[in-house]
Motif scaffolding. Structure first.
Motif, PDB file in Angstrom:
ATOM      1  N   UNK A  58      -5.715   8.089  -3.296  1.00 32.41           N
ATOM      2  CA  UNK A  58      -5.068   6.857  -3.067  1.00 32.41           C
ATOM      3  C   UNK A  58      -5.628   5.817  -4.342  1.00 32.41           C
ATOM      4  N   UNK A  59      -4.853   5.367  -5.074  1.00 30.42           N
ATOM      5  CA  UNK A  59      -5.391   4.522  -6.129  1.00 30.42           C
ATOM      6  C   UNK A  59      -6.156   3.422  -5.666  1.00 30.42           C
ATOM      7  N   UNK A  60      -7.229   2.997  -6.473  1.00 30.94           N
ATOM      8  CA  UNK A  60      -8.006   1.782  -6.233  1.00 30.94           C
ATOM      9  C   UNK A  60      -7.025   0.457  -6.682  1.00 30.94           C
ATOM     10  N   UNK A  61      -6.840  -0.397  -5.666  1.00 33.14           N
ATOM     11  CA  UNK A  61      -5.696  -1.510  -6.099  1.00 33.14           C
ATOM     12  C   UNK A  61      -6.654  -2.613  -6.617  1.00 33.14           C
ATOM     13  N   UNK A  62      -7.910  -2.475  -6.790  1.00 30.54           N
ATOM     14  CA  UNK A  62      -8.652  -3.690  -7.541  1.00 30.54           C
ATOM     15  C   UNK A  62      -7.950  -4.091  -8.776  1.00 30.54           C
ATOM     16  N   UNK A  63      -7.900  -5.393  -8.827  1.00 27.96           N
ATOM     17  CA  UNK A  63      -7.317  -5.931 -10.444  1.00 27.96           C
ATOM     18  C   UNK A  63      -8.505  -6.597 -11.238  1.00 27.96           C
TER      19      UNK A  63
ATOM     20  N   UNK B 250     -12.630  -8.898  -2.132  1.00 30.26           N
ATOM     21  CA  UNK B 250     -12.072  -9.270  -3.250  1.00 30.26           C
ATOM     22  C   UNK B 250     -11.842 -10.796  -3.124  1.00 30.26           C
ATOM     23  N   UNK B 254      -7.630 -12.556  -6.524  1.00 30.84           N
ATOM     24  CA  UNK B 254      -7.262 -11.217  -6.592  1.00 30.84           C
ATOM     25  C   UNK B 254      -6.353 -10.923  -5.655  1.00 30.84           C
ATOM     26  N   UNK B 257      -3.089 -11.913  -6.836  1.00 32.44           N
ATOM     27  CA  UNK B 257      -2.653 -10.954  -7.933  1.00 32.44           C
ATOM     28  C   UNK B 257      -1.884  -9.658  -7.431  1.00 32.44           C
ATOM     29  N   UNK B 258      -2.680  -9.294  -6.508  1.00 32.36           N
ATOM     30  CA  UNK B 258      -2.165  -7.620  -6.072  1.00 32.36           C
ATOM     31  C   UNK B 258      -0.736  -8.362  -5.375  1.00 32.36           C
ATOM     32  N   UNK B 314      -8.948   0.561   2.035  1.00 28.88           N
ATOM     33  CA  UNK B 314      -9.943  -0.402   1.753  1.00 28.88           C
ATOM     34  C   UNK B 314      -9.150  -1.904   1.760  1.00 28.88           C
ATOM     35  N   UNK B 316      -8.619  -3.906  -0.373  1.00 28.66           N
ATOM     36  CA  UNK B 316      -7.251  -4.177  -1.526  1.00 28.66           C
ATOM     37  C   UNK B 316      -6.179  -3.155  -1.302  1.00 28.66           C
ATOM     38  N   UNK B 317      -6.537  -1.963  -0.933  1.00 25.59           N
ATOM     39  CA  UNK B 317      -5.301  -1.219  -0.539  1.00 25.59           C
ATOM     40  C   UNK B 317      -4.662  -1.639   0.703  1.00 25.59           C
ATOM     41  N   UNK B 320      -2.195  -4.398  -0.769  1.00 29.29           N
ATOM     42  CA  UNK B 320      -1.114  -3.740  -1.484  1.00 29.29           C
ATOM     43  C   UNK B 320      -0.116  -3.124  -0.619  1.00 29.29           C
TER      44      UNK B 320
END
Lengths: 321, 361
Positions: A58-63, B250, B254, B257-258, B314, B316-317, B320
């Motif tokens: 699964x992609x890392x969503x960090x920006x 995060x 950010x 932003x996500x 995570x 961040x996920x 998302x």
């Protein structure tokens, strides 16, 4: 239901799963995503584990690249470019014994602290990042954290509150360089008449953290910071009214007016790295002998003090070294 | 009576079979009950709440109670439950008054544990949902709280004090009843499809509120991981306190932003002057959350990982996944949402006419 996999489109959405070292758990004893065996069967009967496709994680969503401590290498990079002329042209920082700083593994850097707005922290951090290409995390009074803008900037540039847990984690689990000024605000609050006379090194907490993390302490003696922004007087009652740790009247303010709040005199910076101190005690003990901690702390303080006196004896000019 | 001692050497000792879930009407209780229904070894699920369930349940028995569970000891005795899952703990101060929250959290928990610790109690497992608000939020905090880190400043806010009191009752109960396995899970900021918190509401606004000059780091845990963690703790009879939070911290900017949003900075001094009119506009940012927007909070999730739990998301996920769902939700609305009909549910559970009420594939 409870382990609802992501929609299929999630796998292709981001093509760059940028691994961010700052967010990785690098602790020993942790379980990676592949350790399926350690999961007792009882749990999988109730709620199946997420089905990871090994080919497309699964992609890392960090920006951004802000790490868990708030430091951003990108921001550091920009500031390094701006600050480098100040470092090399204004302060003309001169290092001795830089090779004594470990190039890998954790180490606690300990230095004397001076100047109303201390110039020593940025000089040390910039110098080491430039020469050794290793990040340095600076521990400081948590007062910064509650100041808008400044606190955020300070955090992005590698500063963090001096909490023992923060230092331990950085040193032990992430093998980083951590800079601390054991004198704390006692060092920066002293007036020009008391220059280069080290204050008490706290309660030796820095020694205890280094012992617990099993890393060496690397003492650094800094000459120049006292003259870059000398404090003439303190205004304790005004400081109290504003809720700041101290409020100095500096020579810079008298000479330059409002500019003097942030303008340094071009004192020549000389930094001497002393021999690293290794403690022959086992790491991760609950408690360390108080007398041992205080003895080690005092020995390091004496070492830095002696080195400072020697550097001052050999200094011909405040401005030219 | 069916005595099932916790240290029984039967094939799956202490596995929950007769379960009492508090807070069935909340996301927490509802989702846990759903997950338990999928396990054939769980024979009975009784759910308590002051409000009706909001998720579709197949065989869970819903009992309406008053906020402080005064009839609880009768229910515990009558149903002979071996497991209590206590999810009815309010940590969102915008939901109810200080006094009502005290009734639910402190008095409710007190009554629950009084009922569970009676002399002839059959309870052998207790799982309590707590929150990382117990760690507080102050400038002198460490970046990561472990389960043993004390908070930096004494609790002052009603939510923090009531959760502290609840954890005190849980500790007392665990000490007084060593034969009962007590797991206490402290959940970080939960985010996902269903749950509504001041943070998720803030992230749904056209511009995300922030404090000017501050960009603290946040941690999130996805709803699915929340449910999985509760079931995991139950199935493995994890003793003690565990943080539940996704990997990574995060910055708030950010997070925005996500979500594809800008931040709308509020002044950091005299913030209350600006948040009070916002409250009348339906944007309620209680002081706990303003503090979070100033200092953030991180909790160490290693202890639960060391016990064998694997997170699916995570931080961040999780954000998302939340934003993907809320985009879809903006288009579809609440059309699909479930409504509890007492007569229908009673019919399916108790009518002799029903042969098999499980939906077919």
């Amino acid at each position: 239901m409870a382990s609802d996999p992501r929609p299929a489109s999630a796998k292709t959405r981001h093509s760059e799963p940028a691994p961010d070292p700052g967010t990785e758990e690098t602790r020993p004893g942790g379980h990676g995503a592949g350790d399926a065996e350690v999961v007792p069967t009882a749990s999988s009967a109730l709620v199946p584990l997420p089905k990871e496709d090994p080919d497309s994680p699964r992609p890392d969503e960090r920006r951004g690249d802000v790490d868990e401590w708030g430091r951003s290498e990108h921001m550091r990079e920009i500031i390094r470019r701006i600050y480098d002329p100040i470092y090399s042209k204004w302060f003309r920082a001169d290092w001795h014994g830089l090779e004594k700083i470990p190039t890998d593994g954790g180490a606690l850097l300990v230095a004397n602290h001076a100047g109303a707005i201390p110039a020593d922290a940025p000089v040390i951090m910039h110098g080491i990042e430039k020469e050794l290409e290793r990040p340095v995390y600076g521990l400081a009074d948590n007062f910064f954290k509650s100041v808008p803008v400044v606190g955020t900037l300070w955090s992005r540039l590698g500063g963090l509150p001096a909490h023992p847990d923060n230092a331990y984690r950085l040193l032990k689990h992430q093998n980083q360089l951590v800079l601390v000024f054991p004198e704390g605000t006692k060092g920066t609050a002293k007036t020009f008449g008391e220059r280069y006379q080290l204050r008490r090194f706290g309660r030796g907490g820095f020694v205890e953290i280094a012992m617990r993390a099993g890393v060496p302490v690397v003492p650094i003696a800094v000459v120049g910071s006292e003259e870059a922004m000398p404090t003439i007087a303190q205004l304790p009652s005004v400081a109290k009214a504003f809720g700041v740790p101290y409020l100095p009247v500096t020579a810079n303010m008298l000479a330059l007016g409002p500019l003097g709040v942030a303008g340094y005199f071009p004192a020549k910076f000389t930094l001497k790295v002393l021999d690293p101190v290794h403690f022959d005690v086992p790491p991760d003990q609950k408690r360390y002998s108080r007398s041992k901690v205080m003895d080690e702390s005092e020995a390091i303080r004496e070492n830095i003090q002696t080195a400072l006196y020697e550097m001052l004896r050999n200094r011909e000019s405040v401005w030219f070294g | 009576m069916d005595p099932r001692p916790a240290d029984s050497t039967a094939d799956s000792p202490g596995r929950p079979r007769r379960v009492l879930v508090t807070g069935l009407g909340t996301f927490w209780g509802g989702r846990v009950a759903q997950a338990l229904e999928a396990d054939p070894e769980v024979e009975v699920i009784v759910g308590l709440d002051t409000t009706e369930p909001t998720v579709e349940l197949e065989r869970t028995e819903y009992v309406r109670v008053d906020a402080n569970y005064s009839i609880l000891s009768r229910i515990v005795k009558a149903t002979q439950v071996d497991t209590v899952i206590h999810t009815f703990l309010v940590v969102d101060p915008t939901l109810m008054s200080k006094r009502a929250m005290h009734e639910v959290n402190v008095i409710g928990t007190m009554n629950l544990f009084a009922a569970a610790s009676s002399a002839d109690s059959t309870v052998r497992n207790v799982m309590v949902k707590s929150s990382t608000v117990v760690y507080g939020c102050a400038p002198e905090d460490p970046v990561w709280f472990t389960e043993d880190t004390p908070r930096s400043r004494p609790a002052r806010r009603p939510v923090e004090r009531s959760v502290e009191a609840v954890e005190g009752y849980v500790r007392d109960f665990a000490t007084d009843n060593p034969h009962v396995n007590v797991s206490l899970l402290r959940f970080s900021n939960v985010i996902g499809d269903e749950i509504q918190t001041p943070l998720t509401r803030a992230l749904r606004l056209p511009a995300v509120p922030s404090l000017f000059g501050f960009d603290p780091r946040f941690q999130f845990v996805h709803e699915d991981d929340v449910v999985r963690a509760m079931i995991f703790a139950l199935a493995n009879r994890l003793p003690g306190v565990y943080n539940v939070a996704g990997d990574g911290l995060l910055p708030w900017s950010e997070v925005a932003a996500i979500c594809g949003k800008r931040t709308a900075p509020l002044p950091p001094i005299g913030t209350g002057l600006f948040t009070t009119p916002l409250r009348f506009a339906g944007i309620d940012l209680p002081e706990e959350y303003l503090n979070l927007l100033r200092y953030g909070r991180g909790v160490d999730n290693q202890r639960l990982k060391d016990a064998g739990f694997e997170y699916a998301f995570t931080s961040a996920q999780a954000v998302r996944a939340f934003v993907e769902h809320s985009r879809l939700h903006d288009i579809l609305g609440d059309a699909e949402s479930y409504r509890y009909e007492r007569d229908v549910e009673q019919f399916f559970r108790h009518s002799p006419a029903v042969v098999d009420n499980r939906p077919r594939d």
